[in-house]
Design a protein around this motif. Structure first.
Motif, PDB file in Angstrom:
ATOM      1  N   LEU B 115       0.832  -1.206   0.000  1.00 34.62           N
ATOM      2  CA  LEU B 115       0.000   0.000   0.000  1.00 34.62           C
ATOM      3  C   LEU B 115       0.862   1.251   0.000  1.00 34.62           C
ATOM      4  CD1 LEU B 115      -2.890  -0.899   2.483  1.00 34.62           C
ATOM      5  CD2 LEU B 115      -2.996  -0.637  -0.011  1.00 34.62           C
ATOM      6  N   VAL B 116       1.819   1.272   0.929  1.00 35.35           N
ATOM      7  CA  VAL B 116       2.667   2.461   1.058  1.00 35.35           C
ATOM      8  C   VAL B 116       3.528   2.638  -0.183  1.00 35.35           C
ATOM      9  CG1 VAL B 116       4.588   3.475   2.355  1.00 35.35           C
ATOM     10  CG2 VAL B 116       2.693   2.397   3.570  1.00 35.35           C
ATOM     11  N   GLY B 117       4.192   1.564  -0.569  1.00 37.99           N
ATOM     12  CA  GLY B 117       5.131   1.655  -1.703  1.00 37.99           C
ATOM     13  C   GLY B 117       4.427   2.031  -2.987  1.00 37.99           C
ATOM     14  N   VAL B 118       3.276   1.414  -3.255  1.00 41.25           N
ATOM     15  CA  VAL B 118       2.563   1.685  -4.495  1.00 41.25           C
ATOM     16  C   VAL B 118       2.003   3.105  -4.493  1.00 41.25           C
ATOM     17  CG1 VAL B 118       0.540   1.075  -5.880  1.00 41.25           C
ATOM     18  CG2 VAL B 118       2.034  -0.720  -4.992  1.00 41.25           C
ATOM     19  N   SER B 119       1.392   3.511  -3.368  1.00 44.57           N
ATOM     20  CA  SER B 119       0.837   4.871  -3.324  1.00 44.57           C
ATOM     21  C   SER B 119       1.930   5.892  -3.557  1.00 44.57           C
ATOM     22  CB  SER B 119       0.189   5.146  -1.952  1.00 44.57           C
ATOM     23  OG  SER B 119      -0.611   4.075  -1.577  1.00 44.57           O
ATOM     24  N   ALA B 120       3.029   5.719  -2.828  1.00 45.95           N
ATOM     25  CA  ALA B 120       4.110   6.705  -2.953  1.00 45.95           C
ATOM     26  C   ALA B 120       4.698   6.680  -4.362  1.00 45.95           C
ATOM     27  CB  ALA B 120       5.184   6.431  -1.918  1.00 45.95           C
ATOM     28  N   GLY B 121       4.934   5.482  -4.858  1.00 44.87           N
ATOM     29  CA  GLY B 121       5.603   5.349  -6.138  1.00 44.87           C
ATOM     30  C   GLY B 121       4.713   5.735  -7.306  1.00 44.87           C
ATOM     31  N   TYR B 122       3.434   5.489  -7.168  1.00 50.54           N
ATOM     32  CA  TYR B 122       2.551   5.763  -8.301  1.00 50.54           C
ATOM     33  C   TYR B 122       2.120   7.218  -8.341  1.00 50.54           C
ATOM     34  CZ  TYR B 122      -1.021   5.288 -11.815  1.00 50.54           C
ATOM     35  OH  TYR B 122      -1.744   5.463 -12.944  1.00 50.54           O
ATOM     36  N   PHE B 123       1.675   7.726  -7.187  1.00 53.18           N
ATOM     37  CA  PHE B 123       1.152   9.090  -7.186  1.00 53.18           C
ATOM     38  C   PHE B 123       2.233  10.156  -7.132  1.00 53.18           C
ATOM     39  CE2 PHE B 123      -2.425   6.556  -5.499  1.00 53.18           C
ATOM     40  CZ  PHE B 123      -3.325   6.835  -6.506  1.00 53.18           C
ATOM     41  N   ARG B 124       3.419   9.753  -6.652  1.00 50.11           N
ATOM     42  CA  ARG B 124       4.525  10.704  -6.520  1.00 50.11           C
ATOM     43  C   ARG B 124       4.086  11.941  -5.746  1.00 50.11           C
ATOM     44  NH1 ARG B 124       9.100   9.549  -9.370  1.00 50.11           N
ATOM     45  NH2 ARG B 124       9.852  10.616  -7.528  1.00 50.11           N
ATOM     46  N   ARG B 126       3.421  14.989  -3.287  1.00 47.24           N
ATOM     47  CA  ARG B 126       3.404  15.137  -1.846  1.00 47.24           C
ATOM     48  C   ARG B 126       3.219  13.802  -1.134  1.00 47.24           C
ATOM     49  NH1 ARG B 126       0.691  20.281   0.578  1.00 47.24           N
ATOM     50  NH2 ARG B 126       2.510  21.068  -0.519  1.00 47.24           N
ATOM     51  N   VAL B 127       2.321  12.980  -1.674  1.00 48.45           N
ATOM     52  CA  VAL B 127       2.083  11.663  -1.075  1.00 48.45           C
ATOM     53  C   VAL B 127       3.405  10.906  -0.944  1.00 48.45           C
ATOM     54  CG1 VAL B 127       0.856   9.481  -1.327  1.00 48.45           C
ATOM     55  CG2 VAL B 127      -0.165  11.595  -2.194  1.00 48.45           C
ATOM     56  N   ASP B 128       4.148  10.940  -2.035  1.00 50.66           N
ATOM     57  CA  ASP B 128       5.445  10.263  -2.071  1.00 50.66           C
ATOM     58  C   ASP B 128       6.356  10.806  -0.979  1.00 50.66           C
ATOM     59  OD1 ASP B 128       7.813   9.136  -2.635  1.00 50.66           O
ATOM     60  OD2 ASP B 128       8.048   9.990  -4.642  1.00 50.66           O
ATOM     61  N   THR B 129       6.491  12.129  -0.950  1.00 51.68           N
ATOM     62  CA  THR B 129       7.407  12.743   0.016  1.00 51.68           C
ATOM     63  C   THR B 129       7.057  12.322   1.437  1.00 51.68           C
ATOM     64  OG1 THR B 129       7.301  14.624  -1.468  1.00 51.68           O
ATOM     65  CG2 THR B 129       8.517  14.914   0.594  1.00 51.68           C
ATOM     66  N   LEU B 131       5.024   9.861   2.615  1.00 51.88           N
ATOM     67  CA  LEU B 131       5.073   8.421   2.908  1.00 51.88           C
ATOM     68  C   LEU B 131       6.507   7.906   3.004  1.00 51.88           C
ATOM     69  CD1 LEU B 131       2.147   6.862   0.865  1.00 51.88           C
ATOM     70  CD2 LEU B 131       2.354   7.113   3.345  1.00 51.88           C
ATOM     71  N   MET B 132       7.326   8.312   2.039  1.00 51.49           N
ATOM     72  CA  MET B 132       8.672   7.743   2.040  1.00 51.49           C
ATOM     73  C   MET B 132       9.547   8.342   3.133  1.00 51.49           C
ATOM     74  SD  MET B 132       8.150   5.371   0.198  1.00 51.49           S
ATOM     75  CE  MET B 132       9.710   4.518   0.446  1.00 51.49           C
ATOM     76  N   ARG B 133       9.265   9.585   3.487  1.00 55.49           N
ATOM     77  CA  ARG B 133       9.981  10.180   4.610  1.00 55.49           C
ATOM     78  C   ARG B 133       9.705   9.359   5.879  1.00 55.49           C
ATOM     79  NH1 ARG B 133      12.963  15.026   4.674  1.00 55.49           N
ATOM     80  NH2 ARG B 133      14.846  13.840   4.271  1.00 55.49           N
ATOM     81  N   ILE B 134       8.419   9.100   6.094  1.00 56.96           N
ATOM     82  CA  ILE B 134       8.040   8.330   7.282  1.00 56.96           C
ATOM     83  C   ILE B 134       8.696   6.948   7.219  1.00 56.96           C
ATOM     84  CG2 ILE B 134       6.123   7.187   8.474  1.00 56.96           C
ATOM     85  CD1 ILE B 134       4.374   9.560   7.660  1.00 56.96           C
ATOM     86  N   THR B 135       8.568   6.309   6.065  1.00 58.51           N
ATOM     87  CA  THR B 135       9.116   4.967   5.929  1.00 58.51           C
ATOM     88  C   THR B 135      10.604   4.946   6.231  1.00 58.51           C
ATOM     89  OG1 THR B 135       7.530   4.587   4.177  1.00 58.51           O
ATOM     90  CG2 THR B 135       9.320   3.006   4.374  1.00 58.51           C
ATOM     91  N   GLU B 136      11.332   5.881   5.623  1.00 57.61           N
ATOM     92  CA  GLU B 136      12.774   5.877   5.815  1.00 57.61           C
ATOM     93  C   GLU B 136      13.164   6.196   7.247  1.00 57.61           C
ATOM     94  OE1 GLU B 136      14.404   8.250   2.662  1.00 57.61           O
ATOM     95  OE2 GLU B 136      13.798   6.706   1.219  1.00 57.61           O
ATOM     96  N   THR B 137      12.392   7.067   7.874  1.00 52.12           N
ATOM     97  CA  THR B 137      12.707   7.413   9.258  1.00 52.12           C
ATOM     98  C   THR B 137      12.469   6.220  10.179  1.00 52.12           C
ATOM     99  OG1 THR B 137      12.024   9.647   8.776  1.00 52.12           O
ATOM    100  CG2 THR B 137      12.275   9.067  11.081  1.00 52.12           C
ATOM    101  N   VAL B 138      11.304   5.579  10.013  1.00 55.85           N
ATOM    102  CA  VAL B 138      11.006   4.433  10.859  1.00 55.85           C
ATOM    103  C   VAL B 138      12.019   3.318  10.611  1.00 55.85           C
ATOM    104  CG1 VAL B 138       9.293   2.670  11.425  1.00 55.85           C
ATOM    105  CG2 VAL B 138       8.569   5.003  10.992  1.00 55.85           C
ATOM    106  N   TYR B 178       8.521   0.329  -3.412  1.00 54.85           N
ATOM    107  CA  TYR B 178       8.541   1.692  -3.950  1.00 54.85           C
ATOM    108  C   TYR B 178       9.502   1.801  -5.135  1.00 54.85           C
ATOM    109  CZ  TYR B 178       9.830   6.672  -3.925  1.00 54.85           C
ATOM    110  OH  TYR B 178      10.106   7.963  -4.275  1.00 54.85           O
ATOM    111  N   GLY B 179      10.693   1.284  -4.942  1.00 52.57           N
ATOM    112  CA  GLY B 179      11.689   1.337  -6.007  1.00 52.57           C
ATOM    113  C   GLY B 179      11.190   0.653  -7.273  1.00 52.57           C
ATOM    114  N   GLU B 180      10.548  -0.488  -7.091  1.00 54.09           N
ATOM    115  CA  GLU B 180      10.060  -1.255  -8.216  1.00 54.09           C
ATOM    116  C   GLU B 180       8.908  -0.529  -8.936  1.00 54.09           C
ATOM    117  OE1 GLU B 180      11.616  -3.709  -9.284  1.00 54.09           O
ATOM    118  OE2 GLU B 180      10.262  -4.726 -10.660  1.00 54.09           O
ATOM    119  N   VAL B 181       8.029   0.086  -8.114  1.00 47.38           N
ATOM    120  CA  VAL B 181       6.892   0.799  -8.712  1.00 47.38           C
ATOM    121  C   VAL B 181       7.388   1.969  -9.558  1.00 47.38           C
ATOM    122  CG1 VAL B 181       4.845   2.187  -8.216  1.00 47.38           C
ATOM    123  CG2 VAL B 181       5.279   0.094  -6.925  1.00 47.38           C
ATOM    124  N   LEU B 182       8.408   2.640  -9.068  1.00 47.54           N
ATOM    125  CA  LEU B 182       8.970   3.761  -9.852  1.00 47.54           C
ATOM    126  C   LEU B 182       9.382   3.286 -11.236  1.00 47.54           C
ATOM    127  CD1 LEU B 182      11.218   5.844  -7.420  1.00 47.54           C
ATOM    128  CD2 LEU B 182       8.898   6.300  -8.238  1.00 47.54           C
TER     129      LEU B 182
END
Lengths: 306, 299, 557
Positions: B115-124, B126-129, B131-138, B178-182
């Motif tokens: 869910l997270v990876g696809v949303s971030a990777g597909y919509f790019r 603000r959503v991307d920023t 989601l991926m910020r949170i993911t990378e921080t956690v 996320y990387g793959e979706v990109l």
């Protein structure tokens, strides 16, 4: 560059604030009479009420939250439920032990991982390569704590080469550091091998070889440099994982660091100490992560600090 | 005088599947992974029929006056534990916990990660920023420690352990997805679908996610090993699944002070290492066979 | 009349309440020679006599070698060295290294004079007068006076401190008003002059000498306690053989050095330094002692069964199993169903497979009183292992298929809980185990709100059954969380402390235990076997069954 670093530091602070909020939330959810726990079980109700007043436990959650964040910002983590000592002082005493353990373990995994990775890449499908592959898979699959128990029994007790746990002498760090670092060494050796093999097969290396550069130079100068980047990438996100491993390893070896402290804090219900461990541990990891990213930009110009 | 590995050697090694295909044999890595994991899955499913005794029952003759029976010393094949329970049965039932842990929290983590990876990777955007910020921080945070803190407050139990494991592992997976979706979203067939006026969700479910299947399966397998070993760590500390339910990590933890009855420590450790290895080999084999290569993240 | 008095004095001697000098004085006052007493008393004086001959109280000491470092490791983290609050084993055991009191135990749990040079009991038994030895100093150099004892005793009895011993001096005049917070001091604790302290009681209390030999009543310097506040917990300043040198707050060890001004400083202690380690699991403790890197194991090795099995098989002379006062039981919450019904309580007692407890090194007496305690009656009928009877009792009480949750506390191994789980399931309960924390400061009140039953272990500090009544089974006693109370026990317990005749006192306590067993507010298990091991070089290691070790007279060869 400086601006980027400052921005990253700002993000570290924001993250820490989030972690602190998480700990506050957890503490607040705890079905526990904090004042009673601090005052003791056998004191009069008046004494408990006095403690409650002193700590402001009758205030609204919002006020308590603000106060809590303020205290954390001043690195004041309150007093341990168990031995009534300032948590900050306990952490100050324990954290350096974990830092030294982590440092030795990281050096171990880097040296062994990169060394093996390069050696196996240089002689792909050789005896060493094949044994290293199975060794790597085995080391990754072995539970750390189990390996720790076995190493402790064999090398510290049966053979008597190392102290039986504790942190009293210099050699005491050897077994815990190996236990903590060995899985990482295995991982890194595979990552380096893969990166090094790709570099070795690249046109760039072919050119160098055509120029007649000695194999040793190619391997240690060019291939090594190219392989470091993925290792550092891994390492940067690895520190948190590492701290988790430290909880297990320190418990096995009675190594008095942050990991053992967190474990004991849970066992004894010492909430302030545990929450401080979480916050300080996170800070530790975030700063190391930032440092690793910095080093990466220096080593590999393609990487940019975001 | 041997020189550095030739490109062909490297290819050959990296792509064991190619050799396997050429020679018409099964990739030994994939095969051994299948066999090991399959063995434990069979143990888990058929535990009640395979196990000679009730794993939780303290047998009347389970102790010999000094302590538990050592392996091969009594009718209890692999001996008994300090409370007189049949160790073989406990090990077999331990596979149930291990397999459950390898599947359930793992699957939940995969769903969140997708869910997270696809949303971030597909919509790019603000959503991307965000989601991926949170993911990378956690991802950077000491997740194991956070999980312990959670368990200390919520109390230990099966579902708390599941939540803790999800917490520990979803981030890595999310980043990989996320990387793959990109990569996928730039593909021409996605462009085509978009040009035909398909809605974003339709594209995601009909085109993006199916493309991720190979990656997810591989990652799931590799992550299973991580799940099993992490649960064992929690169990070792005493925060995993509660006794008397046998879990290998908890069995080692409970035997920490029983050093002179070494089988109590060694046997569950061997099971853990075997299953962990099985998942890694399986994952590695699947990767070779079906690609794509999972980006190197430590699991 | 004289015979009566003679018997009373003998009684006191037998219990170690009188030292040799007072004994001779009293004997002279009564007009009989000590030898006559000896003849009258038979073995009593003979056995006490050997101990009395020693000028230094405590277990026999031999001429040892001065110097070196003695080391011991404990599995737990120490909570505090504040005497009335030290509740955990590591802390409690450490107290006697730093503090001393009016009395001390002799290695067999009999109290003897220590910082007091004499103890004089009035004819009616309601007044204890202690003369202090002169020139005894605290670690800070100040001389100990009678008012320090008054301060200490009041502190330990105060509800503000909340000590587990707050019920120990209840017979002192004015204790009740003080405990209720109505008065600032206890008038019955009287400072006569600088070196004389008097305890005035509302009724005779023969437990006083023993109480004063327990570490929570060891003397503290008022000014240090006030000055250091929270820090006093780890900066103990007392009169003991060792002085705190340094300790680490993270809780891994402390170092204490020899106190040259110790009251027996010319001779004891032998060690120059004590290295006291915390957080060392039993296995590591054992391996370290075995490889000579540690002098003694702290705590009970019996909690690590494989080690004891190994030791028993090896016939190692450096390991010992001591008869202990360490009671094991499950406490039941009697305020709620199902354990508000005595039939259910009895049923669960019948359900426990007693012989099985031996595998956990619990001697399954089925009693509450330890076998070597006054008042233990071996003829008393206990609950045998009888699951059928348990089932029928449960059926009568209509308590079938009840669900119970038992906590495994504070990182315990959960072994005993799993044993009980199986036993209870065999008679029809549904039992779940969960992990929890509670016993740091014995937060039993929290347990009672959450669980129907929980495991409890109690190492007796005072080798007298009065401790059990005043702390554990009396109605509302500080460590009684079962919600259970019994008027007859309270009454008998109140009377028993005043009975001077040991035999009669014993039978009173036997009667108390009989009521307790019948009422069954607990699941009675037994006492744990205490296992210690020391290094080859450690000499004269004495483990006191009331939970302290006499490190002042051990040395390294």
């Amino acid at each position: 560059m400086l601006r980027v670093i400052l921005r990253r530091l700002g993000w570290v602070l924001v993250t820490l604030a989030a972690v602190a909020t998480f700990t506050f939330f957890l503490t607040f959810l705890l079905p526990q009479d904090v004042a009673r726990t601090i005052a003791g079980d056998k004191v009069s109700e008046a004494e408990v009420e006095r403690v409650r007043q002193e700590l402001g436990l009758n205030d609204s959650p919002a006020i308590q939250y603000v106060r809590y964040m303020g205290r954390v910002a001043r690195l004041d983590f309150g007093y341990s439920f168990v031995n009534r000592q300032p948590v900050g002082e306990i952490i100050a005493e324990r954290l350096p032990r974990t830092i030294s353990l982590a440092a030795v373990a990281i050096i171990f995994q880097l040296v062994v991982g990169i060394g093996l990775g390069l050696a196996t890449a240089a002689r792909a499908n050789g005896v060493l390569d094949r044994t290293t592959l199975s060794w790597a898979v085995l080391m990754i699959s072995l539970p750390t704590f189990w390996l720790g128990l076995i190493l402790l029994y064999v090398f510290a007790f049966e053979l008597g080469w190392f102290p039986l746990g504790g942190a009293d002498s210099f050699s005491a760090i050897v077994l815990p550091a190996i236990t903590l670092g060995i899985a990482g060494a295995a991982w890194y050796s595979r990552v380096v091998r893969q990166a090094a093999s790709e570099t070795l097969a690249s046109d760039f290396v072919k050119e160098l070889r055509a120029k007649g550069l000695p194999r040793r130079t190619i391997l240690f100068k060019h291939v090594l440099r190219a392989s470091l980047s993925p290792v550092l990438t891994m390492m940067a996100i690895d520190f948190g994982f590492f701290l988790g491993g430290a909880v297990l390893v320190e418990t096995v070896y009675a190594w008095p660091g942050l990991g053992l402290t967190s474990y004991q804090a849970i066992e004894t219900g010492d909430t302030p100490l545990l929450m401080a461990c979480v916050i300080v541990g996170s800070a530790f990891v975030l700063i190391l992560n930032l440092a690793a990213d910095l080093v990466r930009t220096v080593i590999d110009p393609r990487v940019r600090l975001g | 005088m041997s020189t550095a590995a030739s490109p062909a050697d490297v290819e050959e090694f990296l792509d064991g599947a190619a050799r396997a295909r050429r020679t018409g044999r099964v990739d030994p890595v994939l095969l051994s992974g299948c066999v090991i994991v399959g063995f434990f899955i069979v143990c888990a499913i058929f535990a009640p029929w395979i196990a000679p005794h009730d794993p939780d029952f303290q047998q009347a003759d389970g102790l010999n006056g000094i302590g538990p029976w050592a392996p091969f010393d009594s009718s209890y094949l692999l001996g008994t534990d300090e409370l007189g329970r049949d160790y073989l049965s406990r090990l077999i039932y331990g596979a149930r916990v291990a397999i459950f842990i390898a599947i359930v929290p793992n699957a939940i983590a995969m769903v969140i990660a997708t869910l997270v990876g696809v949303s971030a990777g597909y919509f790019r955007g603000r959503v991307d920023t965000i989601l991926m910020r949170i993911t990378e921080t956690v991802m950077v945070l000491p997740a194991f420690l956070l999980a312990l803190a959670l368990i200390s407050v919520a109390g230990s139990g099966l579902w708390v352990v599941v939540i803790a494991l999800v917490l520990v592992s979803w981030t890595y997976a999310a980043r990989v997805v996320y990387g793959e979706v990109l990569r996928i979203r730039e593909a021409t067939f996605i462009e085509a679908a978009r040009a035909l006026g398909a809605s974003s969700w339709r594209i995601i479910f009909r085109h993006v996610i199916p493309q991720l299947r190979g990656l997810l399966v591989t990652y799931f397998t590799l992550n299973a090993a991580f799940m099993v070993l992490t649960e064992a760590g929690l169990g070792f500390l005493g925060f995993g699944i509660q006794p008397p339910t046998p879990s290998w990590g908890a069995m080692i933890g409970a035997s920490r002070d029983l050093l002179f009855w070494p089988w109590l420590i060694i046997l569950p450790g061997v099971c853990l290492a075997l299953l962990g290895m099985g998942f890694y080999l399986l994952g590695e084999g699947l990767q070779r066979r079906f690609g794509p290569r999972v980006p190197t993240a430590r699991l | 009349m004289k015979d009566e008095e003679v018997r009373r004095v003998l009684e006191a001697v037998e219990q170690g309440h009188l030292d040799r000098r007072t004994f001779v004085q009293r004997a002279a006052a009564l007009g009989v020679g000590a030898s006559t007493f000896g003849a009258l008393a038979g073995t009593a004086v003979a056995s006490s006599g050997a101990v009395l001959a020693s000028p230094i109280p405590g277990p026999p000491y031999k001429r040892g070698k001065r110097g070196g470092v003695g080391s011991v490791a404990w599995p737990d983290k120490t909570v505090t060295y504040d005497p009335p609050l030290a509740y955990d084993l590591g802390g409690y055991y450490g107290l006697a290294n730093f503090f001393r009191g009016l009395m001390a135990f002799d290695g067999k749990s009999n109290p003897q004079l220590d910082l007091a040079s004499s103890m004089d009991i009035s004819g009616d038994g309601k007044r204890y007068r202690f003369k202090l030895k002169k020139g005894v100093t605290f670690h800070n150099g100040r001389e100990v006076t009678a008012s320090d004892f008054k301060y200490t005793f009041e502190r330990s009895s105060s509800k503000q401190i909340g000590s587990w011993v707050q019920g120990f001096l209840t017979s002192v005049q004015g204790h009740a008003a003080f405990a209720a917070g109505k008065t600032k001091q206890i008038p019955g604790i009287k400072v006569i002059d600088k070196y004389t302290l008097e305890l005035r009681l509302t009724k005779p209390d023969v437990t006083i000498p023993g109480v004063l030999a327990t570490p929570p009543f060891f003397v503290l310097p008022q000014e240090e306690v006030k000055k250091q506040g929270k820090n006093f917990t780890f900066n103990p300043v007392g009169t003991g053989p060792f002085k705190m040198e340094k300790w680490d707050k993270g809780g891994s060890r402390y170092t204490a050095v020899r106190n040259p001004d110790y009251v027996y400083g010319k001779t004891l202690p032998y060690f120059d330094e004590l290295d006291w380690q915390w957080n060392v699991p039993e296995t590591l403790e054992y391996l370290r002692v075995k490889s000579g890197k540690l002098d003694a194991t702290g705590g009970n090795l019996g909690s690590a069964p494989s080690i004891v099995a190994q030791l028993r098989a090896s016939k190692n002379p450096d390991y010992k199993e001591w008869p202990s006062f360490s009671i094991q039981w499950f406490e039941l919450n009697t305020t709620q169903a199902p354990f508000d019904d005595v039939r259910v309580r009895r049923a669960v007692n019948y359900a426990v497979n007693k012989p099985r407890l031996q595998s956990l090194f619990i001697q399954p007496t089925g009693h509450f009183f330890p076998p070597n305690l006054l008042g233990y009656n071996p003829a008393l009928k206990t609950y045998g292992y009888d699951p059928e009877k348990a089932k029928s009792l449960l059926k009568q009480a209509g308590a079938t298929g009840v669900e119970l949750t038992i906590p495994i506390l504070d990182g315990g191994t959960g072994r005993i809980e799993q044993l009980l789980q199986q036993d209870l399931q065999q008679v029809g309960f549904k039992v779940k185990l969960v992990k929890d924390q509670a016993s740091v400061y014995d937060l039993g009140s929290k347990l009672a709100t959450k669980y129907p039953l929980w495991y409890k272990g109690w190492g007796m500090g005072l080798p007298d059954p009065s401790e059990l009544v005043s702390s554990l089974i009396g109605t509302g006693a500080p460590s009684n969380y079962s919600g259970w109370g019994n008027k007859a026990i309270d009454k008998l317990g109140g009377q028993a402390t005043a009975i001077t005749n040991r035999g009669k006192r014993g039978s009173t306590y036997a009667a108390i235990e009989k009521i307790l067993l019948a009422e069954a507010p607990f699941i009675f298990l037994g006492v744990s076997t205490w296992v210690t091991m020391h290094s080859k070089r450690l000499q004269n290691f004495v483990w006191e069954p009331v939970l302290y070790e006499h490190w002042d007279r051990s040395w390294a060869s």
